[in-house]
Design an enzyme around this catalytic site. Structure first.
Site, PDB file in Angstrom:
ATOM      1  CE  LYS A  89      58.792  -4.454   5.599  1.00 42.43           C
ATOM      2  NZ  LYS A  89      60.238  -4.717   5.409  1.00 42.43           N
TER       3      LYS A  89
ATOM      4  CB  SER B 147      61.262  -1.445   3.721  1.00 40.02           C
ATOM      5  OG  SER B 147      61.494  -2.830   3.934  1.00 40.02           O
TER       6      SER B 147
ATOM      7  CB  SER C 262      64.145  -3.700   5.358  1.00 39.64           C
ATOM      8  OG  SER C 262      64.373  -3.107   4.104  1.00 39.64           O
TER       9      SER C 262
END
Length: 487
Positions: free
Chosen positions: A81, A156, A180
């Protein structure tokens, strides 16, 4: 390997590399080719580190040929990420202010993945500083859901979930401060795991090593199978001297938890998790899954969880502590990177600016109220877990909204645009481990079920999710749009 190499499990790839059946170079080339073909439509990866990945794969192959001791992820591609620092690979945090940022060091968790032999193939899309429950930002734009390119991935960790769902990587790293990991895992039809808080080190976070309790923020794996997530967690878990809340090394392997019999499983089911609106089709999918578990021998009991505070009051507590967290982010970046996120000349998303500005106005009394409400959430979740192994809820109130949606609805009714459709964030107040596992579809879009465990009992969450996977096998379910079957 079901679906060919792109949809093979990380465990089978690691085994194939170890036995010589698979070449790390060929494996990485297969995934890089798939990224080149499909990522332009998905926008799941925003930086592809093809050159360094090929170099790492070549070295991995030489290690096999030399007969070196091989790590558990030797030769397995992984995506990181874009909120986590990667040595020598651009890390933007989804922000134009860091468009050219190339760290000199890995975050601890990234270093552990590399040490285990994983090959980092790139960075996955995220909203700026992880601010939203959908994945888009001014630097790279939006990520698209592999099941329907007109739908959001959630956020996210949306880029990570989309990359795994589409077979661009077998494993990806996620982080979770309000859902997320679990939100995009549910939206994209993959497995996302929230281990115990402190299980996976997040650092080095300096100058503020305590930021991740505001709210509890977790790092965890996103994978297509529970076994792959367990393998990845085995690599990432363990104490780090720089983590104030780091946990001791776990007892045994998470892989050892995969075979617990479903007949030993007791589940408390909360259909609305204390007052969320839930679409009937989502509720039906979750209850069908629970019926299947019950038929296989599990004990399922419906619970009426009653929180002391209203939904709005609990959500206010979440917002206040997130605002305080973003003030810390603001101050830290000024100190360490000379970046002022409130500088009018910078293209910072309104969501980030508004959260910082609101946080600067918080007073001590407000934060005290947030802590009291947070305590009440913890107590209610613990009551729900009394006498059961795990607590089950829908992960999301609905399937993935359309891209660009700013006012999502649930069963035709308006809900809070950020968190009204995500039954995930109460656990970031309480700190309980949880997993989101696929259990069905609604109109071709995945539905996820959230399984919640006691604090310091993430192994039971892994065991319960593995039992679900055995009874409702998801392996072999691939997205459409030319992505199926490892094409």
């Amino acid at each position: 390997m079901t679906g060919g190499v792109p949809y093979a499990s990380a465990r089978s790839i690691a085994d194939g590399v170890r036995t010589g059946e698979l070449s790390p170079v060929d494996v990485v080339e297969t995934y890089l080719d798939r990224i080149e073909r499909f990522n332009p439509d998905l926008n799941a990866l925003v930086t592809v580190s093809a050159e360094s990945a090929r170099e790492a794969a070549a070295e991995a192959e030489r290690a096999v040929e030399r007969g070196d001791d091989l790590g558990p992820l030797h030769g397995v591609p992984v995506a990181i990420k874009d909120l986590n620092r990667t040595r020598g690979v651009r890390t933007t945090f989804g922000s134009t202010a860091f468009a050219d940022n190339v760290p000199e060091e890995d975050d601890t968790v990234v270093a552990r993945l590399r040490e285990a032999g994983a090959v980092v193939v790139g960075k996955t899309n995220t909203p700026e500083f992880g601010r939203k429950t959908v994945t888009d930002n001014p630097l790279f734009g939006a990520s698209a859901n592999p099941w329907d390119l007109d739908r959001t991935t959630g956020g996210s960790s949306g880029g990570s979930a989309a990359a795994v769902a589409a077979g661009l990587v077998p494993l990806a790293l996620g982080s979770d401060a309000a859902g997320s990991i679990r939100i995009p895992s549910s939206a994209c039809g993959v497995f996302g795991l929230l281990p115990d808080f402190g299980r996976v080190p997040d650092g080095p976070d300096r100058p503020d090593a305590f930021e991740n309790v505001l709210p509890y923020t977790f790092l965890g794996p996103i994978a297509r199978t529970v076994g792959d997530a367990a393998l990845m967690l085995d690599v990432m878990a363990g104490p780090d001297v720089g983590e104030p809340y780091g946990l001791p090394a776990p007892e045994g392997s998470y892989l050892d938890a995969l075979d617990a019999p479903v007949s030993d499983l007791t589940i408390g089911y909360s259909p609305t998790f204390g007052g969320f609106q839930v679409d009937p089709a989502v509720r039906d999918a979750v209850e069908d899954a629970l019926d299947a578990l019950s038929a296989a021998g599990a004990t399922v009991t419906e619970l009426d969880l009653s929180f002391a505070d209203s939904w709005d009051d609990r959500h206010d507590a979440l917002e206040w502590i997130l605002q305080q967290r973003y003030v810390g982010l603001y101050e830290n970046l000024k100190r360490t990177a000379s970046v002022d996120l409130l500088d009018a000349d910078r293209e910072i998303t309104p969501e980030v600016v508004s959260r910082i500005e609101a946080g600067l106005d918080l007073d001590a009394g407000t934060m005290a109220a947030a802590r009291r409400r947070r305590t009440a959430v913890y107590e209610t979740v613990q009551r729900g877990l009394e006498g059961v192994d795990v607590l089950a809820t829908p992960t999301l109130s609905r399937t993935a909204p359309e891209l660009g949606t700013t006012d999502p609805t649930v069963d035709g009714e308006p809900v809070h645009p950020m968190h009204g459709w995500t039954l995930t964030w109460p656990l970031n107040l309480s700190g309980n481990p949880a997993g989101s596992i696929p259990v069905g579809f609604d109109d071709g879009l995945p539905v996820g079920m959230q399984l919640v465990g006691d604090r310091l009992d993430d192994r039971t969450v892994v065991a319960a999710c593995a039992a679900v996977e055995r009874e409702l096998p998801w392996i072999g379910s691939y997205p459409p749009a030319g992505l199926e079957g490892g094409a």
